[in-house]
Design an enzyme around this catalytic site. Structure first.
Site, mmCIF file in Angstrom:
data_model
loop_
_atom_site.group_PDB
_atom_site.id
_atom_site.type_symbol
_atom_site.label_atom_id
_atom_site.label_comp_id
_atom_site.label_asym_id
_atom_site.label_seq_id
_atom_site.Cartn_x
_atom_site.Cartn_y
_atom_site.Cartn_z
ATOM 1 N N THR A 50 51.059 85.316 -38.460
ATOM 2 C CA THR A 50 51.950 84.497 -39.494
ATOM 3 C C THR A 50 51.094 84.281 -40.529
ATOM 4 O OG1 THR A 50 53.403 83.913 -37.554
ATOM 5 C CG2 THR A 50 53.577 82.442 -39.429
ATOM 6 N N ARG A 98 60.173 79.276 -35.686
ATOM 7 C CA ARG A 98 60.150 80.299 -36.822
ATOM 8 C C ARG A 98 60.995 81.500 -36.382
ATOM 9 N NH1 ARG A 98 55.164 79.716 -40.197
ATOM 10 N NH2 ARG A 98 56.380 81.449 -41.228
ATOM 11 N N ILE A 144 44.804 80.349 -30.171
ATOM 12 C CA ILE A 144 44.970 81.143 -31.457
ATOM 13 C C ILE A 144 45.241 80.155 -32.552
ATOM 14 C CG2 ILE A 144 46.069 83.134 -32.767
ATOM 15 C CD1 ILE A 144 46.357 84.368 -29.902
ATOM 16 N N LYS A 148 50.800 84.106 -26.368
ATOM 17 C CA LYS A 148 50.427 82.824 -27.295
ATOM 18 C C LYS A 148 51.465 81.961 -27.157
ATOM 19 C CE LYS A 148 49.810 81.637 -32.119
ATOM 20 N NZ LYS A 148 49.559 82.219 -33.470
ATOM 21 N N TYR A 163 65.388 86.611 -36.755
ATOM 22 C CA TYR A 163 66.608 86.861 -37.131
ATOM 23 C C TYR A 163 67.750 87.646 -36.507
ATOM 24 C CZ TYR A 163 70.392 87.765 -40.656
ATOM 25 O OH TYR A 163 71.823 87.487 -41.202
ATOM 26 N N TYR A 170 54.107 86.548 -28.062
ATOM 27 C CA TYR A 170 53.966 85.259 -28.968
ATOM 28 C C TYR A 170 55.279 84.681 -29.161
ATOM 29 C CZ TYR A 170 53.129 83.116 -33.445
ATOM 30 O OH TYR A 170 52.942 82.403 -34.611
#
Length: 297
Positions: free
Chosen positions: A49, A143, A208, A166, A112, A138
């Site tokens: 990201t 997000r 991370i 993560k 999405y 992840y």
């Protein structure tokens, strides 16, 4: 029991990608990589990201990973971001990163086109089947709009190439539940800089980090103190860093960290739309907080 060597222990920087209106600035990218390693960072995440992977072209994405692997030259593990909301493309990026020598891949949940937990199992299994390197799941629902449930981690934990998580869901109760279900099978890394010590205390292997773009040596010191048994010292650093962490996330990542790294001379403060540069009042507050931690800006 599934046994494995952690991909890294400590702090891996989710590295920014220096860009200009003309494209990726590989000269500054190389300088940034060398500085991070000299500061003692334990790993580098490329095209995550913070690396603006969502606005890199396919060619740029692959070239940035390949360049980073070559520049790092085995000094620390290189973890390549290869996630996508199109599973077939995520598989192709994963194969490409593995072929170019990445040590592991970081695969975000599909954004999405949110899927079900069953769909997550199918997607991650397909990507892991295609990978020749360890896969880090992840989870960042703020997000992507979808959360990986602890039971889904359990369903994926026995895959031989799924190695770690993560975790950036911010729900410490869910994170503790994940540790209870898969902590002996999957390594868990903090994905939020405000939760490094709590996740290490649960048995996490590190973080991370976005923060470590700006203060890599100090962020590594936080983890080192924890692993050396100095919990109070580690917790103090966690608290000391909180004002800067707040600034780094007061606008959408990587807007603030890109501004911070530009102020330090490691890149231009250039982002691709729809991202735009940081608001001036937020920027000045961040600079003050950086200076308080000894950063020269």
């Amino acid at each position: 029991m599934k046994t494995q060597t952690p991909i890294f222990q400590g702090i891996a920087t989710a590295l920014v990608t220096p860009t200009t209106p003309q494209g990726v600035d590989y000269d500054r990218f190389g300088t940034l990589i060398d500085w991070q390693i000299a500061q003692g960072i334990n790993g580098l995440v490329i095209c995550g990201t913070s690396g603006e992977s969502s606005t890199l072209s396919d060619d740029e994405h692959r070239r940035v990973i390949a360049y980073a692997v070559e520049r790092v030259n085995g000094r620390v593990p290189v973890i390549a971001g290869t996630g996508s909301n199109e599973t077939a493309y995520a598989i192709e990026l994963t194969k490409s990163a593995c072929a170019d020598g990445a040590d592991a891949v970081l695969v975000v949940t599909p954004y999405y086109n949110k899927t079900t937990q069953k769909g997550l199992v199918a997607m991650y299994s397909a990507i892991a089947d295609a990978s020749t390197k360890p896969v880090i799941l992840y989870n960042v629902p703020s997000r992507t709009g979808i959360n990986i449930e602890p039971s889904t981690y359990a369903a994926l934990a026995d895959h031989p190439r799924i190695a770690a998580i993560k975790e950036a869901n911010s729900d410490i109760s869910k994170i503790v539940e994940a540790f209870s279900l898969v902590g002996d099978k999957l390594d868990i890394y903090a994905g939020n800089d405000d939760q490094i010590v709590p996740i290490l205390a649960m048995g996490g292997k590190g973080c991370i980090s976005v923060l470590s773009n700006v203060i890599p040596a100090q962020t590594v010191a936080l983890a080192d103190k924890f692993f050396a048994g100095d919990l109070a010292g580690s917790a103090k650093l966690q608290c000391d860093f909180m004002p800067l962490v707040r600034s780094l996330f007061c606008e959408t990542n990587p807007i603030p960290v890109k501004a911070a790294m530009a102020a330090m001379g490691y890149c231009e403060n250039y982002l691709r739309l729809p991202l735009v540069p940081m608001e001036e009042d937020h920027y000045q507050t961040m600079l003050t907080r950086m200076r308080a931690l000894g950063v020269q800006v």
